[in-house]
Design an enzyme around this catalytic site. Structure first.
Site, PDB file in Angstrom:
ATOM      1  N   ASP A  74       1.407   6.790   4.871  1.00 38.37           N
ATOM      2  CA  ASP A  74       0.188   7.274   4.596  1.00 38.37           C
ATOM      3  C   ASP A  74      -0.120   8.066   6.112  1.00 38.37           C
ATOM      4  OD1 ASP A  74       0.218   6.846   2.457  1.00 38.37           O
ATOM      5  OD2 ASP A  74      -1.860   4.979   2.558  1.00 38.37           O
TER       6      ASP A  74
ATOM      7  N   ASP B 275       1.070  -1.316  -0.055  1.00 39.23           N
ATOM      8  CA  ASP B 275       0.197  -0.486   0.081  1.00 39.23           C
ATOM      9  C   ASP B 275       0.593   1.651   0.105  1.00 39.23           C
ATOM     10  OD1 ASP B 275      -2.531   2.093   0.240  1.00 39.23           O
ATOM     11  OD2 ASP B 275      -2.905   1.195   2.290  1.00 39.23           O
TER      12      ASP B 275
ATOM     13  N   ARG C  12       2.313   9.948  -5.756  1.00 42.06           N
ATOM     14  CA  ARG C  12       2.049  10.546  -4.369  1.00 42.06           C
ATOM     15  C   ARG C  12       3.229  10.876  -3.490  1.00 42.06           C
ATOM     16  NH1 ARG C  12      -2.972   6.420  -2.135  1.00 42.06           N
ATOM     17  NH2 ARG C  12      -4.509   6.492  -3.777  1.00 42.06           N
TER      18      ARG C  12
END
Length: 435
Positions: A256, A252, A308
């Site tokens: 984050d 993932d 990202r």
């Protein structure tokens, strides 16, 4: 070690004292705290981690079992955890290696799962039934081993330098609803998901979703991540097979920051070899993130990433003196800076190095964003205006971004030129490189 003991014994017999030179104390990075002006994590009292821990709560750990004991279930007790060598989270209580087959239960197998939910026969409905239930049960068994909760007032540091850096392999450090956490000088790699779930409607074509970030901040406040290396090293997704026409992703995010996390500084870290590197803000509908997600990213190396770096929703993010490198063979590159819903990114003096097929306009993508402040950007050694080029390139297809993000950063150290930062970050970012 034996020679050191012998030397100490001889010194004792001769009445000599062995010590560090006068005025020079041995450095203990476990007791170090964030400088008072070092980004958003310095606001509202600053970030001290476990620096106040008593001697009984200072641990040096060398295996998963020791790390789990030291973390104490994510307790708030001040603690300093020093990691030495390589710790593999995919091990049992005796330290024996576990692989995906060891976690599989209730009849789960990848072949049966793919056969059950092949879109040609299953359609676009969400997976359900025996194989999805078995996947969930198997995933829960792995999560028990690899998800490591980090509580408030905790410092985690790696021991060693660039030649013998500390490694945390296969783990997902989860800082959930915790305050005052420091993570430094550690190589955290390959948070590998054995049991990705198929989502038929994701992105229009369907996709596999994975469960683990190398570091996940969820509702976390006052967090300093410094001189950390984050990657998929060991199992790059690009080498995974394709099922249903989609890459079978195993990872993932690298780091984050979601669910109203706030007051975070990420400095001198290296994020590399990954697809979706850093998400700040989990969804466009998470309006509770308004006024939160205040993050500073400085002197970080973003290398060989697809996207990202970061992608931001809602947050006030100060992005300065970072180094971006897109390799020559990066044909899947999408963008670096994602301007999302109500985001307010203040980008200063960042350096971008890309191959010929990546243009300046590719560096920024708007995801329902409206503003981006940028200044001092370098592109392959030349000064550029990211905002002006983005607006010119996307005129007619997406709405223009304005330069007014509604705030000006005040908590930061010296902001160097992008050219100088590019060189310093290349030398100094990542684990084992604390000066």
């Amino acid at each position: 070690m034996r020679a050191g003991i012998q030397l100490a014994v001889v010194a004792g017999l001769l009445g000599l004292a062995l010590s560090t030179p006068a005025g020079a104390e041995a450095r203990d990075i476990g007791r170090e705290t964030l400088a008072p002006d070092d980004g958003w994590a310095a606001a509202d009292g600053g970030t001290t981690g476990g620096s106040a821990a008593d001697d009984a709560h200072v641990f040096t750990v060398t295996d998963r079992a020791g790390l789990v004991r030291a973390l104490d279930g994510g307790s708030d007790t001040p603690k300093i955890i020093k990691i030495a060598g390589t710790i593999d989270a995919n091990t049992d209580d005796d330290g024996d290696r576990l692989d995906c087959a060891d976690y599989a239960t209730d009849g789960y197998s990848l072949q049966k799962y793919l056969a059950a939910y092949d879109p040609r026969t299953w359609g676009s409905a969400k997976p359900s039934g025996p194989q999805e239930e078995a996947r969930r049960a198997s995933a829960a068994r792995q999560a028990e081993r690899v998800v490591l909760p980090v509580g408030s007032n905790t410092t985690i540091v790696g021991l060693g330098d660039s030649t013998n850096t500390a490694v945390l392999k296969g783990a997902s450090l989860r800082v959930k609803d915790a305050d005052n956490v420091i993570i430094r000088n550690l190589d955290i790699r390959d948070a590998y998901d054995c049991f990705p779930v198929w989502q038929p409607n994701s992105g229009g074509l369907g996709d596999f979703k994975t469960a683990y970030d190398n570091i996940w901040l969820s509702g976390a406040t006052h967090v300093w991540v410094d001189h950390v290396t984050l990657s998929d090293k060991g199992h790059p997704d690009e080498k995974e097979p394709t099922y249903f026409g989609r890459n079978y992703l195993r990872h993932d995010g690298l780091l984050d920051i979601t669910n109203a996390s706030d007051l975070v500084t990420v400095s001198w870290s290296r994020l590399s070899g990954h697809d979706k590197a850093m998400l700040i803000g989990s969804s466009d509908s998470a309006t509770g993130d308004r006024g939160k997600l205040r993050v500073t990213l400085h002197h970080n190396a973003f290398e060989s990433l697809v996207q990202r770096a970061p992608r931001v929703r809602f947050g006030q993010v100060h992005l300065y003196n970072n180094r971006y490198v897109v390799p020559d063979d990066a044909h899947d590159y999408r963008y670096s800076i994602g301007v999302g819903t109500e985001s307010a990114i203040h980008a200063e003096n960042n350096a971008f190095t890309t191959p010929g097929h990546v243009e300046v306009a590719d560096l920024v993508k708007s995801w329902n964003g409206s503003a981006l402040h940028q200044s001092g950007s370098l592109f392959n050694g030349y000064p550029v205006d990211l905002l002006a080029i983005y607006n010119a390139y996307n005129s007619g297809s997406e709405r223009d971004l304005t330069a007014d993000v509604g705030w000006t950063p005040t908590l930061h150290g010296t902001i160097d030129s992008a050219a100088r930062a590019d060189k310093e970050v290349a030398r100094g970012a990542g684990s084992g490189r604390i000066p």
